[in-house]
Motif scaffolding. Structure first.
Motif, PDB file in Angstrom:
ATOM      1  N   TRP A  39      41.566  33.624  40.871  1.00 23.27           N
ATOM      2  CA  TRP A  39      41.423  34.982  41.390  1.00 23.27           C
ATOM      3  C   TRP A  39      42.784  35.670  41.470  1.00 23.27           C
ATOM      4  N   PRO A  40      42.816  37.009  41.365  1.00 27.57           N
ATOM      5  CA  PRO A  40      44.094  37.750  41.453  1.00 27.57           C
ATOM      6  C   PRO A  40      44.720  37.627  42.841  1.00 27.57           C
ATOM      7  N   ASP A  41      45.985  38.087  42.949  1.00 31.07           N
ATOM      8  CA  ASP A  41      46.663  38.052  44.241  1.00 31.07           C
ATOM      9  C   ASP A  41      46.081  39.118  45.176  1.00 31.07           C
ATOM     10  N   ASP A  42      46.451  39.043  46.447  1.00 33.72           N
ATOM     11  CA  ASP A  42      45.877  39.920  47.477  1.00 33.72           C
ATOM     12  C   ASP A  42      46.100  41.393  47.192  1.00 33.72           C
ATOM     13  N   PRO A  80      41.916  48.466  38.676  1.00 34.75           N
ATOM     14  CA  PRO A  80      41.816  47.056  38.271  1.00 34.75           C
ATOM     15  C   PRO A  80      40.381  46.548  38.228  1.00 34.75           C
ATOM     16  N   VAL A  81      40.097  45.813  37.170  1.00 31.30           N
ATOM     17  CA  VAL A  81      38.789  45.187  36.975  1.00 31.30           C
ATOM     18  C   VAL A  81      39.015  43.690  36.840  1.00 31.30           C
ATOM     19  N   LYS A 141      43.161  44.335  46.565  1.00 28.53           N
ATOM     20  CA  LYS A 141      43.020  45.532  47.398  1.00 28.53           C
ATOM     21  C   LYS A 141      42.771  46.783  46.557  1.00 28.53           C
ATOM     22  N   GLU A 142      43.232  46.771  45.310  1.00 32.27           N
ATOM     23  CA  GLU A 142      43.064  47.922  44.419  1.00 32.27           C
ATOM     24  C   GLU A 142      41.864  47.772  43.483  1.00 32.27           C
TER      25      GLU A 142
END
Length: 526
Positions: free
Chosen positions: A317-320, A304-305, A324-325
């Motif tokens: 912002w993306p989820d947690d 993921p970018v 993490k990835e």
């Protein structure tokens, strides 16, 4: 719509206008999806031969406006506008009847031109008709295709480009001079379009670019292409070089010169495949927005970018779990940050702020210990940076109030202390730019923990007096050390250091056993 050839068309308009002498002067600036007023001003000023002495944006705008008003008849071209742009903030005069200033704008969104920019006339550009598209496709692959067995397949492949010039050029270039089985395989893959959903562009068009990416000759080419897609427009090759070194993209190279040669070869190949473009100068490269979007989509499928180019808050912002990835994060216009960035797999982080009062939280880097490249624009450095044991590249730009690289200014505890600075033992590049009040870069104890450093570049730091200065707090500990050694440094650049007295004014011998490139610019020995 992206990819229809707006930029190419407007460059041809500029060329024709100059040739026919329809205007006394013509200037042009590329705005991009993340407009930077200073860069727009600089582009126009360069074409007018104007040098700014003013530091403030309003002062620069006033100077540019005065200069433009001196022209009797001028065409100002602003290419690739994504949202409303305040022309007066840039310094482009409006509403002056005595000033014959004509403005030409391009945008992928007609509403931006009509509503946001109040354009008086608009000229929509659509995709190519079938015959035009086929003629363009045939021009690239060669007219001989019409008399060969490839004709039926080539015709179908061309249709998959949807009349979009950027897709036609990319696909046709990849297929030129290839045997029939490659064409057949390409048609098979293009008939199963990508599931990626991009507004305003058919999935088949994205498949043509994905197919060209899949056919790149090596993993080096693929990873370089994906990295380029994250960096924006007209990026310096030297910046790409530093990032590539930090991320370890190329194997089997050991010096900056070898890495540079490898990078230039890969970039040349990517340009030949029409996946990269020439930049404004031969020191830069560029990438079409559509190709950049596809590349970022490809990159996110594996690791993921996360890219945010405009002003945003934490809700964007993306989820947690995604964080993490996450492998790479690029954020411009940050207004707030989480207390801690929980990204254990993160290798690349680039951030710039809009809020001058915002600081990076103290514990921000606590869970980013795999980070290899850190690029900060006008942001403080928290103490948790000492946890980044894998950091290879630290790039700091525009720290106008920075006086010393020490805790009171940038938030790093014990940066002058040997105990904490050992966290930089894997650092290979250190680049500092635009720290106007910085007087010293390193203490005499720090080189011991920079044994892997290969690139040291310091530019436009007008108050620097010495590169290495004796740290009085630990002077007694190192008082018997007469030798400072950078065993792996092979590139040293010092530029615009107007008050520099010397590299090290103390009674030391400084050695660079592997130094192959030394660049010193704009420095007069006192």
């Amino acid at each position: 719509m992206p990819g229809v050839g707006k930029a190419t068309l407007v460059k041809e308009v500029v060329r024709q206008v100059k040739e026919d002498k329809l205007f006394d002067s013509v200037v042009m600036a590329v705005v991009t999806r993340t407009p930077d007023v200073q860069k727009i001003q600089d582009q126009i000023a360069d074409m007018l031969g104007l040098k700014f002495e003013e530091q403030s944006m309003t002062g620069r705008a006033s100077r540019l406006c005065q200069r433009l008003k001196k022209e009797k008849n001028i065409l100002v071209v602003l290419d690739d506008i994504w949202e409303k742009l305040n022309l007066m903030e840039v310094g482009i005069p409006l509403g002056d009847e005595d000033q014959r200033c004509t403005i030409l704008l391009t945008s992928r969104d007609l509403n931006v031109l009509k509503k946001d920019m109040d354009a008086k006339k608009s000229f929509p550009i659509g995709v190519l008709e079938h015959e035009e598209a086929w003629h363009f496709f045939k021009k690239i692959i060669g007219d001989g295709v019409e008399s060969s067995d490839l004709l039926p397949i080539a015709t179908e492949v061309a249709k998959k480009c949807g009349g979009l010039p950027i897709a036609i050029r990319t696909l046709a270039t990849s297929l030129r001079n290839e045997p029939p089985f490659v064409w057949e395989d390409a048609l098979r893959q293009l008939s199963k379009p990508s599931s990626s959903n991009f507004a305003g562009v058919p999935a088949t068009v994205y498949s043509t670019i994905e197919w060209s990416y899949d056919r790149l000759q090596s993993e080096d080419h693929k990873q370089t292409f994906l990295l380029c897609s994250l960096l924006g427009h007209n990026v310096l090759l030297d910046l790409l070089l530093v990032f590539a070194m930090g991320l370890g993209l190329f194997h089997g190279v050991s010096t900056i010169k070898e890495t540079r040669n490898k990078l230039l070869t890969v970039v040349s190949d990517l340009k030949a495949s029409c996946l990269l473009l020439d930049g404004n100068t031969n020191l830069q490269f560029d990438m079409h927005d559509l190709i950049s979007d596809v590349a970022m989509s490809i990159a996110s499928k594996g690791k993921p970018v996360f890219v945010l180019r405009r002003k945003h808050d934490l809700n964007d912002w993306p989820d947690d779990e995604t964080m993490k990835e996450c492998d790479k994060i690029l954020c411009g216009g940050i207004s707030e940050l989480p207390d801690q960035l929980n990204c254990p797999k993160l290798t690349f982080l680039s951030m710039g702020r809009k809020d001058p009062w915002m600081k990076i939280p103290t514990t921000f880097f606590k869970e980013t210990k795999n980070l290899k490249v850190l690029f900060l624009v006008s942001m403080n450095l928290p103490s948790s940076i000492s946890l980044l044991g894998n950091l290879r590249v630290l790039l700091l730009i525009l720290f106008p109030k920075l006086e010393k690289l020490k805790p009171s200014s940038v938030g790093i505890e014990r940066i002058w202390s040997s105990q904490a600075f050992c966290s930089t033992q894997n650092l290979t590049s250190l680049i500092i730019q635009g720290c106007a009040n910085l007087k010293y870069v390193l203490s005499d104890s720090m080189p011991e923990y920079l044994q892997q450093l290969k690139c040291l570049e310091i530019s436009e730091c007008k108050c620097i007096q010495e590169i290495i200065s004796t740290d009085k707090m630990i002077q007694q500990t190192f008082k018997n050390r007469a030798l400072i050694r950078f065993p792996r440094l092979n590139f040293l650049k010092l530029k615009g250091l107007q008050k520099l007295l010397g590299f090290c004014n103390e009674d030391y011998t400084v050695e660079f056993p592997l130094l192959t490139i030394l660049e010193i610019e704009n420095w007069i020995h006192p």
